[in-house]
Design a protein around this motif. Structure first.
Motif, PDB file in Angstrom:
ATOM      1  N   CYS A 197       0.821  -1.207   0.000  1.00 50.87           N
ATOM      2  CA  CYS A 197       0.000   0.000   0.000  1.00 50.87           C
ATOM      3  C   CYS A 197       0.853   1.254   0.000  1.00 50.87           C
ATOM      4  O   CYS A 197       1.970   1.262   0.506  1.00 50.87           O
ATOM      5  N   LYS A 198       0.289   2.310  -0.561  1.00 58.46           N
ATOM      6  CA  LYS A 198       0.994   3.598  -0.630  1.00 58.46           C
ATOM      7  C   LYS A 198       0.618   4.466   0.567  1.00 58.46           C
ATOM      8  O   LYS A 198      -0.502   4.391   1.073  1.00 58.46           O
ATOM      9  N   PRO A 199       1.566   5.306   1.011  1.00 56.67           N
ATOM     10  CA  PRO A 199       1.234   6.200   2.136  1.00 56.67           C
ATOM     11  C   PRO A 199       0.113   7.176   1.758  1.00 56.67           C
ATOM     12  O   PRO A 199      -0.027   7.550   0.592  1.00 56.67           O
ATOM     13  N   VAL A 200      -0.636   7.574   2.767  1.00 58.71           N
ATOM     14  CA  VAL A 200      -1.662   8.598   2.590  1.00 58.71           C
ATOM     15  C   VAL A 200      -0.962   9.948   2.755  1.00 58.71           C
ATOM     16  O   VAL A 200      -0.230  10.160   3.721  1.00 58.71           O
TER      17      VAL A 200
ATOM     18  N   PRO B 296     -11.763  14.477   1.739  1.00 60.48           N
ATOM     19  CA  PRO B 296     -13.116  13.996   2.064  1.00 60.48           C
ATOM     20  C   PRO B 296     -13.319  12.528   1.654  1.00 60.48           C
ATOM     21  O   PRO B 296     -14.026  11.785   2.330  1.00 60.48           O
ATOM     22  N   ARG B 297     -12.680  12.136   0.592  1.00 61.94           N
ATOM     23  CA  ARG B 297     -12.772  10.749   0.145  1.00 61.94           C
ATOM     24  C   ARG B 297     -12.162   9.768   1.142  1.00 61.94           C
ATOM     25  O   ARG B 297     -12.688   8.678   1.369  1.00 61.94           O
ATOM     26  N   ILE B 298     -11.036  10.173   1.714  1.00 64.51           N
ATOM     27  CA  ILE B 298     -10.377   9.330   2.736  1.00 64.51           C
ATOM     28  C   ILE B 298     -11.249   9.288   3.995  1.00 64.51           C
ATOM     29  O   ILE B 298     -11.395   8.248   4.632  1.00 64.51           O
ATOM     30  N   LYS B 299     -11.846  10.443   4.349  1.00 59.86           N
ATOM     31  CA  LYS B 299     -12.732  10.469   5.532  1.00 59.86           C
ATOM     32  C   LYS B 299     -13.899   9.510   5.342  1.00 59.86           C
ATOM     33  O   LYS B 299     -14.282   8.782   6.265  1.00 59.86           O
ATOM     34  N   GLU B 300     -14.447   9.519   4.151  1.00 63.36           N
ATOM     35  CA  GLU B 300     -15.565   8.620   3.840  1.00 63.36           C
ATOM     36  C   GLU B 300     -15.103   7.158   3.907  1.00 63.36           C
ATOM     37  O   GLU B 300     -15.811   6.294   4.422  1.00 63.36           O
ATOM     38  N   LEU B 301     -13.907   6.931   3.403  1.00 65.03           N
ATOM     39  CA  LEU B 301     -13.341   5.578   3.448  1.00 65.03           C
ATOM     40  C   LEU B 301     -13.212   5.103   4.901  1.00 65.03           C
ATOM     41  O   LEU B 301     -13.579   3.963   5.223  1.00 65.03           O
ATOM     42  N   ILE B 302     -12.727   5.974   5.780  1.00 65.66           N
ATOM     43  CA  ILE B 302     -12.564   5.613   7.194  1.00 65.66           C
ATOM     44  C   ILE B 302     -13.922   5.244   7.807  1.00 65.66           C
ATOM     45  O   ILE B 302     -14.062   4.210   8.460  1.00 65.66           O
ATOM     46  N   GLU B 303     -14.934   6.075   7.545  1.00 66.91           N
ATOM     47  CA  GLU B 303     -16.281   5.792   8.075  1.00 66.91           C
ATOM     48  C   GLU B 303     -16.809   4.462   7.539  1.00 66.91           C
ATOM     49  O   GLU B 303     -17.371   3.658   8.278  1.00 66.91           O
ATOM     50  N   ASP B 304     -16.613   4.265   6.263  1.00 69.42           N
ATOM     51  CA  ASP B 304     -17.101   3.026   5.632  1.00 69.42           C
ATOM     52  C   ASP B 304     -16.366   1.804   6.192  1.00 69.42           C
ATOM     53  O   ASP B 304     -16.958   0.743   6.372  1.00 69.42           O
ATOM     54  N   MET B 305     -15.070   1.988   6.464  1.00 71.51           N
ATOM     55  CA  MET B 305     -14.298   0.853   6.999  1.00 71.51           C
ATOM     56  C   MET B 305     -14.794   0.470   8.386  1.00 71.51           C
ATOM     57  O   MET B 305     -14.928  -0.715   8.700  1.00 71.51           O
TER      58      MET B 305
ATOM     59  N   LEU C 220      -3.743   2.569   5.567  1.00 63.74           N
ATOM     60  CA  LEU C 220      -4.792   3.019   6.483  1.00 63.74           C
ATOM     61  C   LEU C 220      -5.461   1.812   7.112  1.00 63.74           C
ATOM     62  O   LEU C 220      -5.834   0.875   6.404  1.00 63.74           O
ATOM     63  N   VAL C 221      -5.569   1.823   8.446  1.00 61.85           N
ATOM     64  CA  VAL C 221      -6.271   0.740   9.124  1.00 61.85           C
ATOM     65  C   VAL C 221      -7.181   1.313  10.201  1.00 61.85           C
ATOM     66  O   VAL C 221      -6.934   2.395  10.737  1.00 61.85           O
ATOM     67  N   VAL C 222      -8.228   0.583  10.494  1.00 67.33           N
ATOM     68  CA  VAL C 222      -9.093   0.918  11.625  1.00 67.33           C
ATOM     69  C   VAL C 222      -9.114  -0.291  12.563  1.00 67.33           C
ATOM     70  O   VAL C 222      -9.035  -1.438  12.109  1.00 67.33           O
ATOM     71  N   ILE C 223      -9.183   0.005  13.857  1.00 70.60           N
ATOM     72  CA  ILE C 223      -9.161  -1.060  14.869  1.00 70.60           C
ATOM     73  C   ILE C 223     -10.153  -0.706  15.971  1.00 70.60           C
ATOM     74  O   ILE C 223     -10.244   0.449  16.398  1.00 70.60           O
ATOM     75  N   ASP C 224     -10.908  -1.705  16.420  1.00 74.23           N
ATOM     76  CA  ASP C 224     -11.738  -1.560  17.617  1.00 74.23           C
ATOM     77  C   ASP C 224     -11.776  -2.909  18.312  1.00 74.23           C
ATOM     78  O   ASP C 224     -12.472  -3.816  17.873  1.00 74.23           O
TER      79      ASP C 224
END
Ligand code: NI
Length: 163
Positions: free
Chosen positions: A18-21, A26-35, A58-62
């Motif tokens: 993957c490439k760095p952000v 806004p597209r990345i923000k939407e991606l985070i919400e969708d993830m 980019l990763v999300v964790i909970d």
């Protein structure tokens, strides 16, 4: 928000780096919400962007510790100890396998406002951080699994019988 399709093992995109952000658009923000939405819908504790077909770091964790972690361009800078246990992945549905990971990790990353921060995690959080960071390099836990993959459902039944 929308639930995105989770790519599964065999899909070439999971094997790419993957490439760095550079900027949180806004597209990345939407991606985070969708993830997050996709992860909760599928009962995961972590999700990496390539799993929804986006080759970005980019990763999300909970891990249900009361925090929603967003890690942009994460880099593991310290590890300590080790833990061996079952691990699963939304891209390898229905399966689990034994993987050894550090017991504790420290990761440096950026948040959704592109502010740098460091996060320390132990146990499940450390495991999740390592697992998700591996995804960004095109690596899956099946590459380092100890022994055979097992059916998650039969493992859960065994656990119930023991209780
Ligand atoms: Ni995974």
């Amino acid at each position: 928000m929308a639930i995105r399709q989770v790519r599964t093992i065999g899909d070439e995109i999971l094997r790419k780096e993957c490439k760095p952000v550079k900027e949180v658009t806004p597209r990345i923000k939407e991606l985070i919400e969708d993830m997050f939405e996709t992860m909760y819908e599928t009962n995961g504790v972590g999700l990496a962007a390539p799993q929804v077909g986006v080759l970005k770091q980019l990763v999300v964790i909970d891990v249900e510790d009361g925090n929603q972690y967003v890690l942009i361009n994460p880099e593991i800078i310290e590890t300590e100890g080790s833990q061996t246990g079952y691990e699963g992945c939304l891209s390898v549905p229905g399966k689990s396998g034994i993987v050894t990971r550090p017991y504790k990790v420290k990761v440096r990353a950026y948040n959704e406002n592109m502010e740098q921060f460091e996060l320390e995690g132990e146990e499940l959080l450390a495991r999740a951080i390592c697992h998700e960071c591996d995804h960004l390099q095109g690596q899956l836990y099946v590459d380092i699994v100890e022994g055979e993959l097992e059916d998650t459902e039969s493992l859960m039944e065994e656990e119930e019988e023991q209780e």
